[in-house]
Design a protein around this motif. Structure first.
Motif, short mmCIF file in Angstrom:
data_model
loop_
_atom_site.label_atom_id
_atom_site.label_comp_id
_atom_site.label_asym_id
_atom_site.label_seq_id
_atom_site.Cartn_x
_atom_site.Cartn_y
_atom_site.Cartn_z
N PRO A 204 22.17 2.63 38.37
CA PRO A 204 22.19 1.16 38.45
C PRO A 204 22.47 0.53 37.08
O PRO A 204 21.90 0.95 36.07
CB PRO A 204 20.77 0.82 38.93
N GLN A 205 23.35 -0.44 37.05
CA GLN A 205 23.72 -1.23 35.86
C GLN A 205 24.53 -0.44 34.82
O GLN A 205 24.84 -0.97 33.76
CB GLN A 205 22.47 -1.80 35.16
N LEU A 206 24.88 0.79 35.10
CA LEU A 206 25.51 1.64 34.07
C LEU A 206 26.88 2.16 34.50
O LEU A 206 27.24 3.29 34.21
CB LEU A 206 24.59 2.82 33.72
N ASP A 207 27.67 1.32 35.16
CA ASP A 207 28.93 1.78 35.73
C ASP A 207 29.98 2.18 34.69
O ASP A 207 30.99 2.79 35.04
CB ASP A 207 29.51 0.71 36.65
N ASN A 208 29.77 1.86 33.41
CA ASN A 208 30.72 2.26 32.37
C ASN A 208 30.04 2.97 31.21
O ASN A 208 30.52 2.93 30.07
CB ASN A 208 31.48 1.03 31.85
N ALA A 209 28.92 3.65 31.49
CA ALA A 209 28.09 4.20 30.41
C ALA A 209 27.99 5.72 30.43
O ALA A 209 28.03 6.36 31.48
CB ALA A 209 26.68 3.60 30.48
N LEU A 210 27.86 6.27 29.23
CA LEU A 210 27.59 7.69 29.03
C LEU A 210 26.36 7.81 28.14
O LEU A 210 26.13 6.96 27.27
CB LEU A 210 28.77 8.39 28.34
N ARG A 211 25.56 8.85 28.37
CA ARG A 211 24.42 9.14 27.49
C ARG A 211 24.75 10.35 26.65
O ARG A 211 25.12 11.42 27.18
CB ARG A 211 23.16 9.40 28.30
N ILE A 212 24.61 10.22 25.35
CA ILE A 212 24.99 11.29 24.41
C ILE A 212 23.74 11.76 23.67
O ILE A 212 23.11 10.98 22.94
CB ILE A 212 26.04 10.80 23.41
N THR A 213 23.37 13.01 23.86
CA THR A 213 22.24 13.58 23.12
C THR A 213 22.61 13.72 21.65
O THR A 213 23.74 14.06 21.31
CB THR A 213 21.87 14.97 23.68
N ILE A 214 21.66 13.45 20.77
CA ILE A 214 21.88 13.64 19.34
C ILE A 214 21.80 15.13 19.04
O ILE A 214 20.76 15.77 19.24
CB ILE A 214 20.83 12.89 18.49
N GLY A 215 22.90 15.70 18.56
CA GLY A 215 22.93 17.12 18.23
C GLY A 215 22.76 17.35 16.74
O GLY A 215 22.23 16.51 16.01
N SER A 216 23.22 18.49 16.28
CA SER A 216 23.24 18.78 14.86
C SER A 216 24.30 17.91 14.20
O SER A 216 25.17 17.34 14.89
CB SER A 216 23.58 20.26 14.63
N PRO A 217 24.29 17.77 12.87
CA PRO A 217 25.34 16.97 12.22
C PRO A 217 26.75 17.43 12.59
O PRO A 217 27.63 16.60 12.82
CB PRO A 217 25.04 17.17 10.72
N GLU A 218 26.95 18.74 12.68
CA GLU A 218 28.26 19.27 13.02
C GLU A 218 28.64 18.91 14.46
O GLU A 218 29.80 18.55 14.75
CB GLU A 218 28.29 20.79 12.83
N GLN A 219 27.70 18.98 15.37
CA GLN A 219 27.96 18.62 16.76
C GLN A 219 28.26 17.13 16.89
O GLN A 219 29.16 16.73 17.64
CB GLN A 219 26.76 19.01 17.63
N ASN A 220 27.55 16.33 16.15
CA ASN A 220 27.79 14.88 16.19
C ASN A 220 29.16 14.53 15.61
O ASN A 220 29.82 13.60 16.10
CB ASN A 220 26.68 14.14 15.43
N ASP A 221 29.58 15.28 14.61
CA ASP A 221 30.93 15.07 14.06
C ASP A 221 31.99 15.33 15.12
O ASP A 221 33.01 14.63 15.18
CB ASP A 221 31.16 16.00 12.86
N ARG A 222 31.78 16.33 15.96
CA ARG A 222 32.74 16.62 17.03
C ARG A 222 32.80 15.50 18.07
O ARG A 222 33.86 15.17 18.60
CB ARG A 222 32.41 17.96 17.70
#
Length: 365
Positions: A335-353
């Protein structure tokens, strides 16, 4: 006063379960001996069981782990129940408090789906009070939640703080006011699965003055023990006693309990603390990087180990991340999130990707 409060909490339990004895397993007996022939176990260990720790049924509530968790969460041992993740505690609460077809459960979508799943399985009515999408993020309308709980004869009100997937938190003072309003009517359950990443003090600090508050905690997130399935419910001791009698006989496998206890050593807790600080730092960095991308419409402030973001084209963003080998949670059906993604915070290297994959999407546009 405490006796009166305790009585009111027990009044919330289904009448047919208040004196329920439950199943008495072999390990619930306080017998002592060096030859155990009371549980029909094998006399020999399995060849794959090098430590010979699995041929015996486990302690239903491992005492050393229970004491360590109580210390970690700032409660007494008799206020804590260990279960198979938070999911089991949610299910136990709904089954023990809600009479099928009569009682209701209040939830605040978009939110963790297990509250509603457990309610449906119990044939408990579901009252939905959606989070309000405001300038500061998704917020819970506690005034409306209280009104809905009273009008709908709800036995349980689930508050997720930090909220999954929204990342927002609820002030302790507001939780206390809601609990006071619902005293004798409903149990306010605060899910703090992501509490270690938050600035908020735990709602366990409210239990001494509000017996109709219960708190869910887990080792799955900050403590990196998701596969061990160790969750805890912190609540009034008499309620914990009732739930324990409704629980399956052996909820905590010995290898999982041993791993959890090792993972809560002083050295392990210090490393967890350092990693939580890194995640919090990376959360700020990733939030700023996402907010700067033209394809990103909004990044919500979060106190969890994740960010909720809206995209101009969420499908394209999802596919671009997948092409880069990055899997995120698609929230578009919520509900209310028709254009949303949830992104887990990873390691710095994963976040860079993550950042690189979304920048590539911008270049392709």
């Amino acid at each position: 006063m405490n006796t009166m409060l305790n009585g009111r909490v027990l009044d919330l339990v289904r009448e047919d379960l208040r004196g329920f004895a439950g199943y008495k397993s072999a390990r619930s007996e306080t017998l002592r001996g060096d030859i155990w022939l009371n549980a029909n176990e094998s006399a020999w260990a399995n060849p794959a069981d090098a430590q010979a720790s699995c041929r015996r049924y486990p302690d239903p509530q491992p005492q050393a782990l229970r004491e360590r968790l109580a210390q970690l969460y700032g409660c007494t041992v008799d206020q804590l129940l260990i279960g198979r993740g938070s999911d089991e505690a949610i299910d136990l609460l709904v089954r023990a408090l809600c009479v099928p077809g009569r009682d209701a459960v209040v939830v605040t979508p978009p939110v963790f789906g297990m509250y509603a799943v457990c309610a449906r399985l119990q044939d408990a009515r579901i009252a939905e009070l959606p989070l309000v999408d405001s300038e500061t993020g998704f917020v819970a309308d506690l005034q409306a939640i209280g009104e809905a709980a009273i009008a709908g004869r709800a036995k349980l009100v689930f508050l997720c703080s930090p909220s999954n997937p929204a990342g927002s938190v609820i002030a302790l003072a507001d939780i206390a006011l809601l609990a006071k309003r619902l005293e004798g009517r409903a149990l306010v359950v605060v899910d703090e699965a992501y509490g270690e990443f938050s600035d908020n003090v735990s709602a366990t600090t409210l239990l001494a003055s509000h017996a109709n508050i219960a708190v869910l905690r887990t080792l799955s997130k900050a403590h990196a023990l998701a596969a061990a399935r160790i969750g805890s419910l912190v609540a009034d001791a008499e309620l914990i006693d009732v739930l324990r009698r409704c629980q399956a006989p052996y909820p905590v496998p010995t290898p999982c309990a041993e791993l959890a206890l090792a993972g809560l050593s002083d050295a392990a807790l210090e490393q967890t603390r350092q990693r939580v600080e890194l995640i919090r730092s990376e959360r700020s960095r990733l939030q700023a990087a996402l907010a700067a991308l033209p394809e990103v419409l909004r990044v919500y402030p979060s106190q969890g180990n994740y960010l909720l973001a809206r995209f101009r084209d969420a499908e394209a963003a999802f596919r671009s991340l997948l092409t880069a080998g990055v899997v995120v949670r698609d929230q578009r059906a919520a509900p209310q999130l028709d254009n949303a993604l949830r992104i887990t915070i990873g390691s710095p290297e994963q976040n860079d990707r993550v950042i690189a994959a979304l920048r590539a999407l911008e270049m392709a546009a």
